[in-house]
Design a protein around this motif. Structure first.
Motif, PDB file in Angstrom:
ATOM      1  N   ARG A  25      21.183  49.087  56.470  1.00  0.00           N
ATOM      2  CA  ARG A  25      22.367  49.163  57.330  1.00  0.00           C
ATOM      3  C   ARG A  25      23.270  47.957  57.124  1.00  0.00           C
ATOM      4  N   GLU A  26      22.666  46.787  56.925  1.00  0.00           N
ATOM      5  CA  GLU A  26      23.460  45.578  56.741  1.00  0.00           C
ATOM      6  C   GLU A  26      24.207  45.606  55.407  1.00  0.00           C
ATOM      7  N   ILE A  27      23.555  46.097  54.360  1.00  0.00           N
ATOM      8  CA  ILE A  27      24.238  46.233  53.078  1.00  0.00           C
ATOM      9  C   ILE A  27      25.429  47.174  53.212  1.00  0.00           C
ATOM     10  N   TRP A  28      25.251  48.255  53.957  1.00  0.00           N
ATOM     11  CA  TRP A  28      26.346  49.202  54.157  1.00  0.00           C
ATOM     12  C   TRP A  28      27.495  48.560  54.934  1.00  0.00           C
ATOM     13  N   ARG A  29      27.176  47.734  55.911  1.00  0.00           N
ATOM     14  CA  ARG A  29      28.235  47.059  56.688  1.00  0.00           C
ATOM     15  C   ARG A  29      29.045  46.113  55.801  1.00  0.00           C
ATOM     16  N   TYR A  30      28.418  45.575  54.775  1.00  0.00           N
ATOM     17  CA  TYR A  30      29.107  44.629  53.885  1.00  0.00           C
ATOM     18  C   TYR A  30      29.617  45.320  52.614  1.00  0.00           C
ATOM     19  N   ARG A  31      29.840  46.622  52.677  1.00  0.00           N
ATOM     20  CA  ARG A  31      30.308  47.362  51.503  1.00  0.00           C
ATOM     21  C   ARG A  31      31.686  46.883  51.043  1.00  0.00           C
ATOM     22  N   GLY A  32      32.505  46.383  51.975  1.00  0.00           N
ATOM     23  CA  GLY A  32      33.803  45.838  51.586  1.00  0.00           C
ATOM     24  C   GLY A  32      33.650  44.613  50.701  1.00  0.00           C
ATOM     25  N   LEU A  33      32.700  43.744  51.053  1.00  0.00           N
ATOM     26  CA  LEU A  33      32.419  42.574  50.224  1.00  0.00           C
ATOM     27  C   LEU A  33      31.897  43.003  48.866  1.00  0.00           C
ATOM     28  N   LEU A  34      31.045  44.020  48.847  1.00  0.00           N
ATOM     29  CA  LEU A  34      30.517  44.529  47.574  1.00  0.00           C
ATOM     30  C   LEU A  34      31.649  45.010  46.680  1.00  0.00           C
ATOM     31  N   GLN A  35      32.585  45.740  47.246  1.00  0.00           N
ATOM     32  CA  GLN A  35      33.722  46.223  46.466  1.00  0.00           C
ATOM     33  C   GLN A  35      34.544  45.060  45.915  1.00  0.00           C
ATOM     34  N   LEU A  37      33.515  42.023  45.261  1.00  0.00           N
ATOM     35  CA  LEU A  37      32.769  41.323  44.222  1.00  0.00           C
ATOM     36  C   LEU A  37      32.789  42.091  42.897  1.00  0.00           C
ATOM     37  N   VAL A  38      32.716  43.410  42.980  1.00  0.00           N
ATOM     38  CA  VAL A  38      32.795  44.223  41.766  1.00  0.00           C
ATOM     39  C   VAL A  38      34.157  44.036  41.101  1.00  0.00           C
ATOM     40  N   LEU A  39      35.220  44.083  41.908  1.00  0.00           N
ATOM     41  CA  LEU A  39      36.567  43.878  41.367  1.00  0.00           C
ATOM     42  C   LEU A  39      36.727  42.472  40.795  1.00  0.00           C
ATOM     43  N   ARG A  40      36.120  41.489  41.465  1.00  0.00           N
ATOM     44  CA  ARG A  40      36.194  40.118  40.962  1.00  0.00           C
ATOM     45  C   ARG A  40      35.522  39.994  39.607  1.00  0.00           C
ATOM     46  N   ASP A  41      34.340  40.602  39.467  1.00  0.00           N
ATOM     47  CA  ASP A  41      33.624  40.540  38.190  1.00  0.00           C
ATOM     48  C   ASP A  41      34.438  41.181  37.073  1.00  0.00           C
ATOM     49  N   LEU A  42      35.087  42.303  37.380  1.00  0.00           N
ATOM     50  CA  LEU A  42      35.884  42.985  36.368  1.00  0.00           C
ATOM     51  C   LEU A  42      37.107  42.150  35.976  1.00  0.00           C
ATOM     52  N   LYS A  43      37.743  41.514  36.965  1.00  0.00           N
ATOM     53  CA  LYS A  43      38.915  40.686  36.671  1.00  0.00           C
ATOM     54  C   LYS A  43      38.528  39.457  35.860  1.00  0.00           C
ATOM     55  N   VAL A  44      37.412  38.821  36.226  1.00  0.00           N
ATOM     56  CA  VAL A  44      36.961  37.637  35.492  1.00  0.00           C
ATOM     57  C   VAL A  44      36.601  38.005  34.054  1.00  0.00           C
ATOM     58  N   ARG A  45      36.002  39.178  33.880  1.00  0.00           N
ATOM     59  CA  ARG A  45      35.574  39.603  32.539  1.00  0.00           C
ATOM     60  C   ARG A  45      36.771  39.716  31.589  1.00  0.00           C
ATOM     61  N   TYR A  46      37.899  40.198  32.098  1.00  0.00           N
ATOM     62  CA  TYR A  46      39.042  40.456  31.231  1.00  0.00           C
ATOM     63  C   TYR A  46      40.177  39.459  31.422  1.00  0.00           C
ATOM     64  N   LYS A  47      39.941  38.395  32.200  1.00  0.00           N
ATOM     65  CA  LYS A  47      40.978  37.394  32.404  1.00  0.00           C
ATOM     66  C   LYS A  47      41.250  36.646  31.098  1.00  0.00           C
ATOM     67  N   ASN A  48      42.527  36.456  30.794  1.00  0.00           N
ATOM     68  CA  ASN A  48      42.968  35.755  29.571  1.00  0.00           C
ATOM     69  C   ASN A  48      42.451  36.420  28.296  1.00  0.00           C
ATOM     70  N   SER A  49      42.107  37.700  28.392  1.00  0.00           N
ATOM     71  CA  SER A  49      41.660  38.447  27.220  1.00  0.00           C
ATOM     72  C   SER A  49      42.826  39.245  26.660  1.00  0.00           C
ATOM     73  N   VAL A  50      43.072  39.086  25.355  1.00  0.00           N
ATOM     74  CA  VAL A  50      44.191  39.788  24.731  1.00  0.00           C
ATOM     75  C   VAL A  50      43.946  41.298  24.730  1.00  0.00           C
ATOM     76  N   LEU A  51      42.718  41.695  24.411  1.00  0.00           N
ATOM     77  CA  LEU A  51      42.403  43.114  24.337  1.00  0.00           C
ATOM     78  C   LEU A  51      42.097  43.722  25.702  1.00  0.00           C
ATOM     79  N   GLY A  52      41.604  42.891  26.631  1.00  0.00           N
ATOM     80  CA  GLY A  52      41.342  43.375  27.983  1.00  0.00           C
ATOM     81  C   GLY A  52      40.348  44.512  28.001  1.00  0.00           C
TER      82      GLY A  52
END
Length: 293
Positions: A25-35, A37-52
């Protein structure tokens, strides 16, 4: 923490594993944070990348070309439609390695966040696995054209892909829970895993078919059921083979086919057991993460 509770009381509570239902239940309550963090990981992965994002598509294609040249030009290879055959294995293996290696460091690399903010610690490894899954789904955009160019039709059996992917996610998440916990207490875990991933690459049927593994092999005077051991001890071999069955077929009959239900059930149960055990280990020690990182 109420006015009557002391910091010591809160520390004892934080170190006590929560009941499983409450943890879910607690993981579900923090689903916004999970989302986020996923977006952050994707942005960091392709940050300053020419090919993205394009690199997620080019990387497996380049690897496919290398394997195709090595195993068809430099030496004879009887596997039909080899580019499609090897690309299926590369994509699923890349998902596995990326999730395990980055997930193992997910707690240690987020030490400032863990020591300052309370949230379910499971969120961090889950976010890593999900972000790598997004990359896998993007990479499928190049797989389907390759299959069609190789003369392999996209059939109704491709609808099994979400089921197989879910099994792989459960398996990976269970391992990430275990290894990320180990990495908190033993920082050389990631180095050992680096060697194991290299060994796993050759012990997993990525560029060779599973059916070519001999049924038995004599090792040090003992006859071992090698083929069966690979299936039992290496779930990734079964998972990659499942992707191949529904998208490629077999090397003897290269046409998509439905997976064996008993085989899928056995692989799914194994993945769920690994997930359950990994989560139990993670929950048991997650209360100490703030002190160790």
């Amino acid at each position: 923490m109420t006015a009557q509770e002391s910091p010591f009381t809160y520390r004892v509570y934080a170190n006590r594993p929560r009941p499983m239902r409450e943890a879910l239940r607690e993981i579900w309550r923090y689903r916004g944070l999970l989302q986020n963090l996923v977006l952050r990981d994707l942005k960091v992965r392709y940050k300053n990348s020419v090919l993205g994002v394009l690199w997620s598509l080019l990387n497996p294609l380049l690897m496919m070309m290398v394997f195709t040249i090595v195993f068809t030009v430099f030496r004879h290879n009887p596997i039909p439609h080899f580019p499609a055959f090897v690309l299926i294995g590369i994509l699923s293996w890349n998902l596995f390695v990326a999730s395990i290696m980055s997930g193992t460091n997910s707690i240690v690399m987020n030490a400032p966040l863990i020591t300052k903010v309370y949230f379910p610690r499971e969120i961090l490894p889950i976010a890593v696995v999900l972000s790598n899954t997004v990359n896998f789904l993007l990479a499928l955009l190049v797989l389907f054209p390759v299959l069609l160019l190789q003369g392999l039709p996209i059939t109704i059996h491709a609808l099994w892909i979400p089921v197989i992917l879910l099994i792989q996610i459960c398996f990976m998440l269970g391992l990430v829970f275990i290894f990320s916990t180990m990495q908190v207490f033993y920082r050389d875990t990631i180095m050992v895993l680096d060697v194991l991933m290299l060994a796993g690459f050759f012990l997993t049927p990525i560029f060779y078919p599973l059916e070519t593994i001999p049924a038995t092999k004599e090792v040090w005077g003992m006859v071992l059921p090698v083929h069966r051991l690979v299936r039992w001890l290496n779930p990734m071999a079964s998972i990659i083979d499942s992707y191949r069955i529904v998208l490629y077929g077999t090397t003897q009959a290269p046409h998509p086919a439905p997976p064996a239900l008993d085989f899928m059930l056995r692989t799914g149960v194994t993945a769920l057991l690994v997930l359950w055990f990994g989560w139990m280990v993670f929950r048991r020690y997650s209360g100490r993460f703030g002190e160790e990182v």
